[in-house]
Design a protein around this motif. Sequence first.
Motif, PDB file in Angstrom:
ATOM      1  N   UNK A   1       0.902  -1.047  -0.027  1.00 11.76           N
ATOM      2  CA  UNK A   1       0.089   0.032  -0.013  1.00 11.76           C
ATOM      3  C   UNK A   1       0.647   1.003  -0.064  1.00 11.76           C
ATOM      4  N   UNK A   2       1.742   1.488   0.867  1.00  3.90           N
ATOM      5  CA  UNK A   2       2.705   2.499   0.897  1.00  3.90           C
ATOM      6  C   UNK A   2       3.359   2.379  -0.431  1.00  3.90           C
ATOM      7  N   UNK A   3       3.974   1.565  -0.902  1.00  7.77           N
ATOM      8  CA  UNK A   3       4.404   1.711  -2.273  1.00  7.77           C
ATOM      9  C   UNK A   3       3.625   2.143  -3.483  1.00  7.77           C
TER      10      UNK A   3
ATOM     11  N   UNK B   1      -8.598   2.127  -6.807  1.00  9.91           N
ATOM     12  CA  UNK B   1      -9.400   0.706  -6.502  1.00  9.91           C
ATOM     13  C   UNK B   1      -8.707  -0.410  -5.944  1.00  9.91           C
ATOM     14  N   UNK B   2      -7.229  -0.684  -6.195  1.00 10.20           N
ATOM     15  CA  UNK B   2      -6.339  -1.456  -5.678  1.00 10.20           C
ATOM     16  C   UNK B   2      -6.027  -1.356  -4.459  1.00 10.20           C
ATOM     17  N   UNK B   3      -5.727   0.181  -3.998  1.00  5.60           N
ATOM     18  CA  UNK B   3      -5.558   0.321  -2.870  1.00  5.60           C
ATOM     19  C   UNK B   3      -6.677   0.327  -1.786  1.00  5.60           C
ATOM     20  N   UNK B   4      -7.866   0.646  -2.192  1.00  9.61           N
ATOM     21  CA  UNK B   4      -9.018   0.241  -1.605  1.00  9.61           C
ATOM     22  C   UNK B   4      -9.215  -1.188  -0.977  1.00  9.61           C
ATOM     23  N   UNK B   5      -8.905  -1.898  -1.978  1.00  7.22           N
ATOM     24  CA  UNK B   5      -9.055  -3.381  -1.970  1.00  7.22           C
ATOM     25  C   UNK B   5      -8.061  -3.938  -0.806  1.00  7.22           C
TER      26      UNK B   5
ATOM     27  N   UNK C   1       3.047   7.235  -7.982  1.00  8.52           N
ATOM     28  CA  UNK C   1       2.023   7.831  -8.599  1.00  8.52           C
ATOM     29  C   UNK C   1       1.932   7.410 -10.166  1.00  8.52           C
ATOM     30  N   UNK C   2       0.822   7.071 -10.830  1.00  5.99           N
ATOM     31  CA  UNK C   2      -0.571   7.512 -10.239  1.00  5.99           C
ATOM     32  C   UNK C   2      -0.870   6.151  -9.502  1.00  5.99           C
TER      33      UNK C   2
END
Length: 73
Positions: free
Chosen positions: A32-34, A44-48, A39-40
């Motif tokens: 998640x930090x990476x 959606x992937x981060x939320x999942x 960016x960008x």
Amino acid sequence: MAMHPLSDTDIGDIHSQLRELRTEHHDLDLVIAHLIDNPPPDELLIRRLKKRKLLLKDRIFLLEQMLVPDIPA
């Protein structure tokens, strides 16, 4: 909550599960930090991933509670 006492095997299995879940939880932190820092970001992937991380945290908590001995009231 009345449960039967855990056997040594049960306790070992729970500790093993906890190690695996904590490792996955930590790995998700890194991913998640990476994603956020490069960016960008794929929102959606981060939320999942964050949702999966929360589910892991809940499961870790439940397993830890299983290891706490019952104290008679």
